[in-house]
Design a protein around this motif. Structure first.
Motif, PDB file in Angstrom:
ATOM      1  N   LYS A 166       0.851  -1.176   0.000  1.00 32.15           N
ATOM      2  CA  LYS A 166       0.000   0.000   0.000  1.00 32.15           C
ATOM      3  C   LYS A 166       0.891   1.232   0.000  1.00 32.15           C
ATOM      4  N   SER A 174       1.087   5.354  -0.065  1.00 31.14           N
ATOM      5  CA  SER A 174       0.307   6.565   0.185  1.00 31.14           C
ATOM      6  C   SER A 174       0.821   7.681  -0.711  1.00 31.14           C
ATOM      7  N   ASP A 222       2.215   6.219  -7.422  1.00 30.87           N
ATOM      8  CA  ASP A 222       1.606   4.894  -7.278  1.00 30.87           C
ATOM      9  C   ASP A 222       1.897   4.067  -8.533  1.00 30.87           C
TER      10      ASP A 222
END
Length: 351
Positions: free
Chosen positions: A212, A214, A219
């Protein structure tokens, strides 16, 4: 102006011609096709297959280093950082800022990274290794086969900053089980600064999808999805991507082996030609892309300024403790043996 710097470099004529063109609109089939062609050529040039995935970032190499760490690892990982200079320390800083669990294998200036140095880190639960394969601040080229075997034995993901190795020294992702390769446009590719690429192995892609991150802009999952259609999620550095496509096609037509041979020949000529000068070269392994030269007296900064101001010649200065005694001479870009000899004559006069 003449650049003997590791990046930006003395650009080739074909790149300057591409650079001079109008930057086109990019949300088109034509640009997507160019990107998909570029991607296949890039994967071929780093020695991997279409199963690997590429990320194209409008960012410097440091941005790509941070983005790779953010996407590939999290607080559940335990990382080993090879730190032998400024860029190894940058990986340290990234790990510290992102609160990763990490340890550092410190290489002091003059030391060579050896198998014995890795022994204390065997079977200690590490999940990843981060290394600047060519520590550009000192010139040391680490042994990729040794590091690969260490990672294989200990089941680590191997992340390689290959920014000053790619197209300077032999490099093959699949042969050495490299899980992430980081490249920038202004080094071995000899393009404009501003583009960085990260190529991920199939198993690293699977890990990225489990992690994951942030971040909106960094990303990797978004980049992988968009690259299926030959696009990036945000506005890319379109002009440099055209330079990249042109350069990769040129190298593919010539063959990487010939390209590397030319870099090595330029490097060997320079090192042979300075043997009788009152300077020294470190005895640890060096990249073909650059030669660090050490002066007996603290004159490195004075030499840098003299070459720049009197002749328009640029070499790489060095920061930190070595700034007065070491400069770095690049052997990449549109340089010739005659350029080497011209620089060496100026060195002789200065010395």
């Amino acid at each position: 102006m003449k650049l003997f710097t590791i990046g930006p470099t003395e650009m080739y004529k074909n790149t300057l011609e591409v650079k001079a063109q109008m930057v086109p609109y990019f949300r088109t089939k034509e640009f997507s096709d160019l990107m998909l062609e570029t991607d296949s050529l890039l994967k071929k040039s780093v020695g991997t297959t279409e199963a690997s995935k590429s990320i194209y970032l409008t960012a410097s190499g440091s941005g790509a280093m941070e983005a790779t760490a953010m996407n590939c690892f999290d607080q559940n990982d335990k990382l080993l950082v090879i730190s032998g200079g400024t860029f190894g320390e940058r990986f340290e800083d990234i790990c510290r800022i992102h609160f990763f669990n990490y340890e550092v294998l410190k290489i002091e200036f003059g030391q060579t990274l050896t198998q014995e140095m890795l022994i204390p880190f065997e079977d200690k639960g590490f999940t990843g290794l981060l290394v600047n394969l060519h520590e550009t601040s000192t010139g040391q080229l680490y042994d990729i086969e040794m590091l690969s075997e260490f990672c294989q034995r200990n089941q680590l993901f191997l992340v390689v900053d290959a920014i000053t190795v790619f197209l300077c020294d032999p490099y093959n992702m699949d042969r050495y089980h490299i899980d992430a390769t980081i490249i920038s446009s202004q080094k071995g590719l000899c393009l404009s600064p501003g583009l960085s690429m990260v190529i991920l192995s199939k198993r690293m892609v699977e890990k990225v999808y489990q992690s994951k991150v942030s971040s909106l802009y960094f990303d990797f999952r978004d980049y992988i999805k968009n690259m299926e259609r030959g696009q990036t999620p945000f506005t890319p550095c379109v002009g440099i991507l055209y330079e990249l496509n042109d350069m990769l096609k040129k190298i593919d037509q010539e063959s990487i082996e010939r390209h590397l041979n030319r870099v090595r020949a330029l490097c060997e000529n320079f090192r042979e030609s300075i043997k009788n000068l009152p300077i020294s070269i470190p005895d640890y392994p060096l990249s073909n892309g650059m030669t660090p030269i050490i002066f007996e007296k603290p004159i490195a900064k004075e030499l840098f300024e003299s070459l720049k101001n009197q002749y328009g010649i640029y070499v790489n200065p060095t920061g930190g403790k070595l700034k007065e005694r070491l400069v770095r001479i690049a052997h990449i870009g549109n340089l010739t043996i005659e350029d080497n000899q011209m620089l060496i004559e100026h060195l002789k006069v200065f010395l």
